[in-house]
Design an enzyme around this catalytic site. Structure first.
Site, short mmCIF file in Angstrom:
data_model
loop_
_atom_site.label_atom_id
_atom_site.label_comp_id
_atom_site.label_asym_id
_atom_site.label_seq_id
_atom_site.Cartn_x
_atom_site.Cartn_y
_atom_site.Cartn_z
N ASN A 64 -46.65 -39.09 -59.47
CA ASN A 64 -46.64 -39.86 -58.23
C ASN A 64 -45.23 -40.15 -57.74
O ASN A 64 -45.04 -40.89 -56.77
CB ASN A 64 -47.41 -41.16 -58.41
CG ASN A 64 -46.81 -42.05 -59.48
OD1 ASN A 64 -46.39 -41.56 -60.53
ND2 ASN A 64 -46.75 -43.35 -59.24
N TYR A 75 -23.75 -41.91 -63.47
CA TYR A 75 -24.16 -40.61 -62.94
C TYR A 75 -22.99 -39.64 -63.02
O TYR A 75 -21.84 -40.04 -62.80
CB TYR A 75 -24.62 -40.77 -61.48
CG TYR A 75 -25.44 -39.62 -60.96
CD1 TYR A 75 -26.66 -39.29 -61.53
CD2 TYR A 75 -25.00 -38.87 -59.87
CE1 TYR A 75 -27.42 -38.24 -61.04
CE2 TYR A 75 -25.77 -37.81 -59.37
CZ TYR A 75 -26.97 -37.51 -59.97
OH TYR A 75 -27.73 -36.47 -59.48
N GLY A 80 -35.11 -38.38 -66.66
CA GLY A 80 -35.40 -39.10 -67.90
C GLY A 80 -35.59 -40.58 -67.65
O GLY A 80 -34.83 -41.42 -68.13
N ARG A 97 -48.51 -42.79 -65.07
CA ARG A 97 -48.55 -43.96 -65.94
C ARG A 97 -49.85 -44.73 -65.71
O ARG A 97 -50.30 -44.89 -64.58
CB ARG A 97 -47.33 -44.86 -65.65
CG ARG A 97 -47.24 -46.11 -66.51
CD ARG A 97 -45.92 -46.83 -66.24
NE ARG A 97 -45.66 -46.96 -64.82
CZ ARG A 97 -46.17 -47.92 -64.04
NH1 ARG A 97 -47.03 -48.81 -64.55
NH2 ARG A 97 -45.85 -47.96 -62.76
N ASP A 98 -50.46 -45.20 -66.79
CA ASP A 98 -51.71 -45.95 -66.67
C ASP A 98 -51.48 -47.24 -65.89
O ASP A 98 -50.41 -47.87 -66.01
CB ASP A 98 -52.27 -46.28 -68.06
CG ASP A 98 -53.70 -46.74 -68.00
OD1 ASP A 98 -54.49 -46.12 -67.28
OD2 ASP A 98 -54.02 -47.74 -68.69
N ARG A 99 -52.46 -47.62 -65.07
CA ARG A 99 -52.31 -48.79 -64.20
C ARG A 99 -53.69 -49.25 -63.77
O ARG A 99 -54.66 -48.47 -63.80
CB ARG A 99 -51.47 -48.44 -62.98
CG ARG A 99 -52.13 -47.37 -62.09
CD ARG A 99 -51.14 -46.74 -61.14
NE ARG A 99 -50.15 -45.97 -61.87
CZ ARG A 99 -48.91 -45.74 -61.43
NH1 ARG A 99 -48.53 -46.22 -60.27
NH2 ARG A 99 -48.06 -45.02 -62.14
N PHE A 128 -32.98 -28.82 -65.47
CA PHE A 128 -32.65 -28.51 -64.09
C PHE A 128 -32.05 -29.72 -63.41
O PHE A 128 -32.56 -30.84 -63.53
CB PHE A 128 -33.90 -28.06 -63.30
CG PHE A 128 -33.59 -27.75 -61.86
CD1 PHE A 128 -32.98 -26.56 -61.53
CD2 PHE A 128 -33.87 -28.66 -60.86
CE1 PHE A 128 -32.66 -26.27 -60.20
CE2 PHE A 128 -33.56 -28.39 -59.54
CZ PHE A 128 -32.96 -27.18 -59.21
#
Length: 381
Positions: free
Chosen positions: A191, A76, A285, A214-216, A308
């Site tokens: 989410n 970081y 990211g 994301r698909d779940r 940002f």
């Protein structure tokens, strides 16, 4: 007998100047960067003497953010502050984990005037001091007071989670377009903490949201949950390429902004639905894949790409005007919390008791796993 306010303040200050000799704290620290589960350990240590310009803060609550884990890994941009920590066995050159949280001031140095005993305070900037501890001594200028009237009726967890996710969402919605009621924004990671904050703030301001997750297997349950927060459209990343979804989103001509915290192909698909002259703003990211944009979107739709970082925004708050904007933002968000129009994201909360180092070690180890499955937070008993 009538006691003047100046005498009362003097008595309160004298109480705050009590000696801290022999006082101890628990803290989650690391002496080197690396895998958080491997390098973090909970230690009991003696607090240093309170200097004239310092305050003692009893921590109330602190969340675990992805940026905290990145900081411990050494990846970081903001590095933690390493200090001498006196444990019973050795003096460690170590850093206390965590950058976000709220604490109560319990003692103040004799030259401190910006903070009073009993104030709730948060770190001014990331990296100035660690928040995963039961108490700490810090420079008075490194904390910001959250006024009692702003936080009345809220829990420490609400205030502890104020500075990063809700404020990131606030700035995304305020700083990159002059959004009008009825305009749309589209976002991935809907989410996440920021995603949920975008939904709620946008809904309270009359702005509509298109939310990609994301698909779940439990997709319908998540769609209902986000819709209850105020989301207008919720689709999975797989559904984003379905003909029916394409037709629906292409019919909208006022998708002014796109918010990206993922990267990769999902972001490319999302960007295609931003209306002409709109802006894609990247603030994270998570996939660690690059953000790519076809030439056609640049030439024929004039889509702009921006970045940002909330820390950079806070670092710009040295001027009076920017500091006033920071206070206005905090007051606005806390006001929405108090009115029930904004709720903190779901948290897995663990209590750290000063009496049990072993339990604290286990709690911290579980909370800093990248595969924990939910956002964790600590409250300090």
């Amino acid at each position: 007998m009538i006691v003047s306010s100046s005498v009362f303040r003097a008595v309160r200050r004298a109480h705050g100047l009590m000696q801290v000799r022999g006082m101890q704290a628990l803290a989650a620290v690391y002496t080197e960067t690396g895998d958080p589960q491997s390098v973090l350990r909970v230690v009991r240590h003696s607090l240093p003497p309170l200097l004239d310009t310092q305050v003692m803060v009893q921590m109330l609550a602190s969340p675990v953010n992805p940026s905290d884990l990145n900081q411990i890994e050494g990846t970081y941009p903001v590095r933690g502050t390493f200090n001498n920590i006196n444990t019973s066995g050795a003096v460690l050159q170590a850093c206390v984990g965590g950058n976000e949280g709220v604490g109560r001031v319990t003692q103040i140095g004799q030259n401190v005037h910006n903070v009073q005993v009993g104030d709730w305070v948060v770190p001014q900037r990331a990296g100035e001091f660690g928040t995963w501890c039961t108490r700490t001594i810090v420079d008075a200028q490194s904390v910001s007071v959250v006024p009692e009237e702003w936080r009345s009726g809220l829990s420490p967890l609400d205030v502890a989670c104020l500075k990063v996710n809700p404020c990131t969402a606030y700035r995304l919605l305020r700083d990159f377009a002059d959004l009008k009621k009825g305009d749309y924004v589209i976002q991935n990671g809907a989410n996440s903490g920021v995603g949920r904050a975008v939904i709620q703030l946008a809904h309270s301001w009359g702005i509509r949201t298109i939310n990609v997750v994301r698909d779940r297997p439990e997709l319908h349950e998540l769609q209902r949950e986000l819709t209850a927060l105020g989301a207008d459209i919720v689709v999975s990343d797989k559904q984003l390429t379905a003909d029916s979804v394409k037709q629906q989103l292409r019919s909208l001509n006022n998708v002014r902004l796109g918010f990206n915290c993922v990267g990769g192909r999902t972001t490319l698909q999302l960007t295609k639905y931003i209306s002409e002259g709109g802006t894609l703003v990247t603030y994270g990211g998570m996939s660690r894949q690059p953000v790519t944009m076809p030439t056609s979107l640049l030439l024929f739709k004039d889509i702009a790409a921006r970045g940002f970082w909330m820390n950079r925004w806070y670092n710009s708050c040295s001027s009076l005007a920017m500091d006033a904007e920071r206070q206005s933002m905090w007051k606005s968000i806390l006001g929405l919390m108090r009115s029930g129009q904004f709720v903190t994201q779901p948290l897995s909360v663990s209590s750290i008791d000063e009496a049990s180092e072993d339990d604290a070690q286990r709690i911290v180890r579980d909370a800093v796993s990248w595969t924990a499955g939910s956002k964790h937070a600590f409250v300090f008993a």
